[in-house]
Design a protein around this motif. Structure first.
Motif, PDB file in Angstrom:
ATOM      1  N   LEU A 416       0.827  -1.197   0.000  1.00 19.23           N
ATOM      2  CA  LEU A 416       0.000   0.000   0.000  1.00 19.23           C
ATOM      3  C   LEU A 416       0.866   1.253   0.000  1.00 19.23           C
ATOM      4  N   PRO A 417       0.306   2.388  -0.469  1.00 21.35           N
ATOM      5  CA  PRO A 417       1.028   3.651  -0.322  1.00 21.35           C
ATOM      6  C   PRO A 417       1.030   4.102   1.132  1.00 21.35           C
ATOM      7  N   GLU A 418       1.734   5.170   1.417  1.00 22.58           N
ATOM      8  CA  GLU A 418       1.828   5.672   2.785  1.00 22.58           C
ATOM      9  C   GLU A 418       0.557   6.422   3.183  1.00 22.58           C
ATOM     10  N   GLY A 419       0.418   6.646   4.493  1.00 23.00           N
ATOM     11  CA  GLY A 419      -0.679   7.457   4.994  1.00 23.00           C
ATOM     12  C   GLY A 419      -1.829   6.642   5.543  1.00 23.00           C
ATOM     13  N   ASP A 420      -2.608   7.266   6.424  1.00 22.88           N
ATOM     14  CA  ASP A 420      -3.744   6.597   7.060  1.00 22.88           C
ATOM     15  C   ASP A 420      -4.920   6.432   6.112  1.00 22.88           C
ATOM     16  N   ILE A 421      -5.003   7.291   5.096  1.00 22.29           N
ATOM     17  CA  ILE A 421      -6.073   7.216   4.095  1.00 22.29           C
ATOM     18  C   ILE A 421      -5.433   7.180   2.713  1.00 22.29           C
ATOM     19  N   PHE A 422      -5.883   6.279   1.866  1.00 18.41           N
ATOM     20  CA  PHE A 422      -5.473   6.274   0.474  1.00 18.41           C
ATOM     21  C   PHE A 422      -6.708   6.052  -0.386  1.00 18.41           C
ATOM     22  N   TYR A 423      -6.573   6.350  -1.663  1.00 16.91           N
ATOM     23  CA  TYR A 423      -7.703   6.297  -2.590  1.00 16.91           C
ATOM     24  C   TYR A 423      -7.539   5.180  -3.614  1.00 16.91           C
ATOM     25  N   ILE A 424      -8.627   4.531  -3.910  1.00 18.22           N
ATOM     26  CA  ILE A 424      -8.675   3.649  -5.058  1.00 18.22           C
ATOM     27  C   ILE A 424      -8.968   4.509  -6.276  1.00 18.22           C
ATOM     28  N   VAL A 425      -8.146   4.399  -7.298  1.00 22.08           N
ATOM     29  CA  VAL A 425      -8.383   5.052  -8.584  1.00 22.08           C
ATOM     30  C   VAL A 425      -8.429   3.948  -9.631  1.00 22.08           C
ATOM     31  N   ALA A 426      -9.570   3.795 -10.278  1.00 23.12           N
ATOM     32  CA  ALA A 426      -9.739   2.736 -11.269  1.00 23.12           C
ATOM     33  C   ALA A 426     -10.225   3.351 -12.569  1.00 23.12           C
ATOM     34  N   LEU A 427      -9.404   3.264 -13.603  1.00 23.02           N
ATOM     35  CA  LEU A 427      -9.768   3.742 -14.929  1.00 23.02           C
ATOM     36  C   LEU A 427     -10.242   2.531 -15.727  1.00 23.02           C
ATOM     37  N   LEU A 428     -11.550   2.330 -15.752  1.00 23.42           N
ATOM     38  CA  LEU A 428     -12.139   1.105 -16.299  1.00 23.42           C
ATOM     39  C   LEU A 428     -12.608   1.357 -17.725  1.00 23.42           C
ATOM     40  N   ARG A 429     -11.655   1.382 -18.626  1.00 26.72           N
ATOM     41  CA  ARG A 429     -11.935   1.676 -20.030  1.00 26.72           C
ATOM     42  C   ARG A 429     -12.672   0.523 -20.712  1.00 26.72           C
ATOM     43  N   PHE A 430     -13.680   0.868 -21.493  1.00 24.85           N
ATOM     44  CA  PHE A 430     -14.344  -0.074 -22.382  1.00 24.85           C
ATOM     45  C   PHE A 430     -14.175   0.440 -23.804  1.00 24.85           C
ATOM     46  N   THR A 431     -13.741  -0.409 -24.714  1.00 24.73           N
ATOM     47  CA  THR A 431     -13.582  -0.012 -26.106  1.00 24.73           C
ATOM     48  C   THR A 431     -14.748  -0.559 -26.917  1.00 24.73           C
ATOM     49  N   ASN A 432     -15.188   0.210 -27.889  1.00 23.59           N
ATOM     50  CA  ASN A 432     -16.339  -0.182 -28.716  1.00 23.59           C
ATOM     51  C   ASN A 432     -15.850  -0.838 -30.000  1.00 23.59           C
ATOM     52  N   PRO A 433     -16.180  -2.105 -30.215  1.00 22.68           N
ATOM     53  CA  PRO A 433     -15.665  -2.802 -31.395  1.00 22.68           C
ATOM     54  C   PRO A 433     -16.328  -2.376 -32.700  1.00 22.68           C
ATOM     55  N   TYR A 434     -17.431  -1.631 -32.607  1.00 26.16           N
ATOM     56  CA  TYR A 434     -18.197  -1.284 -33.806  1.00 26.16           C
ATOM     57  C   TYR A 434     -18.041   0.170 -34.218  1.00 26.16           C
TER      58      TYR A 434
END
Length: 510
Positions: A416-434
């Protein structure tokens, strides 16, 4: 069944030569040499690596047989594949053996869950190849529920425990790795070991979050609690990131019973784009939104939920929700809420999956990037990325929400990173096949650029669901935990047979 498999060795040009000798493995399940295509790919769609065979075990004894079989060969590797939801080929084994853990769950003669007395109250023993959505349904029939979830429940128990398993309940109960009290593991030595905090604890903590490097989880004892009936699901919108983070952190640091039961958040584009904009925020099609409310290119949605039973008076639920919301600083007239069953709430992503499969997006590549970012760096991350290069959206959710470090057991393999609080950052890309869109390769390069900017600017972060192509990357990822990680590998999988798709250790010849 006695299955035979040829030895294979690699020459210096990485071509494959077949040796004349054969070794056998005694299986009660099945082995497939032909229909292996599904095990050569994963949800990410970025890599393809064909196995020599796929084994569908009937019990942990078959998993033992496979690993011992591989140890007698000069170079075979073994990968446990759950629902194949990895992004960078982590569940693959090139010219090796893939164990289909979903089949392990369905073929096993043992029930999916077994009630047992846990040290922390109620607990269930769960098959390592079981999907969390099936665990949910069976537990709820007994009036119980695991405490900690992932957003998407079409994942196996062993798969998420090998990473961490995070969602909106993590601030309260910790990740899924903090909600198991015992594991049954088949190690890379082919040994079946029962482990817990008080028994074989080195293996227990190394396997949790261990990326499959030390053993395959065949059973987990999961803490459960009484399941609620209903959920009030709420979203509110902020124009300022600092106000969004201040309120989110306030909610997660309050005592149980004085806050919501679920806290998440995401960034969205201030437009009527159906994927990236306001339509992704509303919870009911009849709810109104006004994309002209702010001039900011991106806005921030705080997503919360309150559990309650059918016996609760509606006015009691309304009163608690109003009291909590009354202390938050979200934009006026941006409150969206619905009531639904607890099961429907937890399976909310299932509906998105059905729709994505219908339009082909589910099977298109997903160049996702998941990070843990320290509170000390999260505002810089927002300025550098959300407000700039990602301000037009990514074709999928951009999650960002805080978690308390104290809810994590740092004896596990998760870093984990340092500190008592950390953030989840999720870049959940979806690509369009059409549709003509940005090349997947460019999106992967953009992820790489994001990481490079984070490094150059000294952001305090760690990759979640990490992927590196060389040992230097893994050493940097684990930091001062690297020597311990290597020691555990030498103890429980000294030939580096397991999880080759993670690209952490090279297979040692027998």
């Amino acid at each position: 069944m006695i299955a035979y498999l040829e030895h294979f060795v690699h020459d210096n040009n990485d071509s494959i030569e077949q040796e004349s000798s054969q070794i056998s493995m005694d299986l009660e399940g099945t082995i497939d040499y032909r229909s292996t295509g599904y095990a050569a790919k994963d949800f990410g769609g970025l890599h393809s690596s064909s196995p020599l065979a796929v084994v569908k075990p009937s019990g942990h004894h078959d998993i033992v047989s496979v690993i011992k079989f591989a140890s007698q060969s000069p170079n075979l590797t073994v990968a446990a594949r759950g629902n194949g939801h990895s992004i960078n080929g982590q569940s693959m084994s090139r010219n090796g053996i893939v164990i289909d853990m979903k089949s392990f769950s369905s073929n096993s003669s043992e029930p999916l869950i077994v009630m047992c007395n846990g040290d922390d109250g109620y607990a269930v023993d769960v098959n390592g190849g079981a999907l969390w959505e099936d665990v949910l349904i069976q537990c709820v029939t007994k009036g119980l529920s695991p405490r900690s979830w992932t957003d998407y429940l079409g994942l196996t128990v062993g798969g998420t425990l090998s990473n961490a398993g995070v969602s909106g309940q993590t601030f309260r109960y910790g990740p899924q790795t903090s909600n198991v009290t015992e594991l049954e593991v088949v190690t890379g030595n082919g040994d079946t070991v029962i482990c817990s905090d008080g028994q074989n604890s080195d293996l227990f903590f190394s396997v949790l979050g261990g990326l499959g490097q030390f053993g395959i989880i065949t059973r987990a004892r999961v803490i459960v609690q009484p399941a609620p009936d209903m959920v009030r699901w709420i979203r509110v919108v902020y124009s300022e990131f600092s106000e969004f983070t201040q309120d989110a952190e306030w909610l997660i640091t309050r005592e149980e019973g004085e806050s919501f039961d679920y806290v998440e958040g995401f960034v969205f584009v201030n437009s009527d784009d159906p994927v990236n904009g306001w339509p992704s925020v509303v919870l009911d099609p009849d709810q109104f939104y006004d994309p002209t409310r702010s001039e900011s290119p991106v806005l921030y949605c705080l997503e919360v939920a309150l559990h309650y039973s059918k016996g609760n008076c509606s006015s009691t639920v309304d009163s608690k929700v109003e009291k909590l919301l009354g202390q938050l600083g979200f934009m006026d007239d941006t409150l969206f809420q619905v009531d639904l069953t607890y099961v429907d709430f937890l399976l909310r992503v299932k509906q998105a999956e059905i729709q994505a499969k219908a339009n082909g997006i589910w099977d298109a590549p997903h160049p996702w990037l998941n990070l843990f970012v320290s509170k000390s760096s999260i505002e810089d991350f927002d300025r550098s990325f959300f407000k700039k290069i990602l301000k037009d959206g990514i074709g999928g959710p951009m999650l960002v929400y805080p978690i308390l470090r104290t809810k994590w057991d740092e004896r596990t393999s998760v870093v984990l990173p340092e500190g008592d609080i950390f953030y989840i950052v999720a870049l959940l890309r979806f690509t369009n096949p059409y549709q003509k869109s940005t090349c997947v390769r460019d999106l992967v390069l953009q992820n790489h650029d994001i990481l490079q900017v984070c490094v150059r600017n000294g952001f305090d972060f760690k990759l979640y669901l990490p992927h590196y192509n060389n040992e230097d990357g893994w050493k940097q990822h684990f930091g001062d935990r690297w020597s311990w990680f290597v020691e555990m590998k030498s103890r429980y999988d000294p030939m580096a047979i397991l999880a080759p798709g993670q690209k952490i250790f090279e297979r040692q010849r027998s």
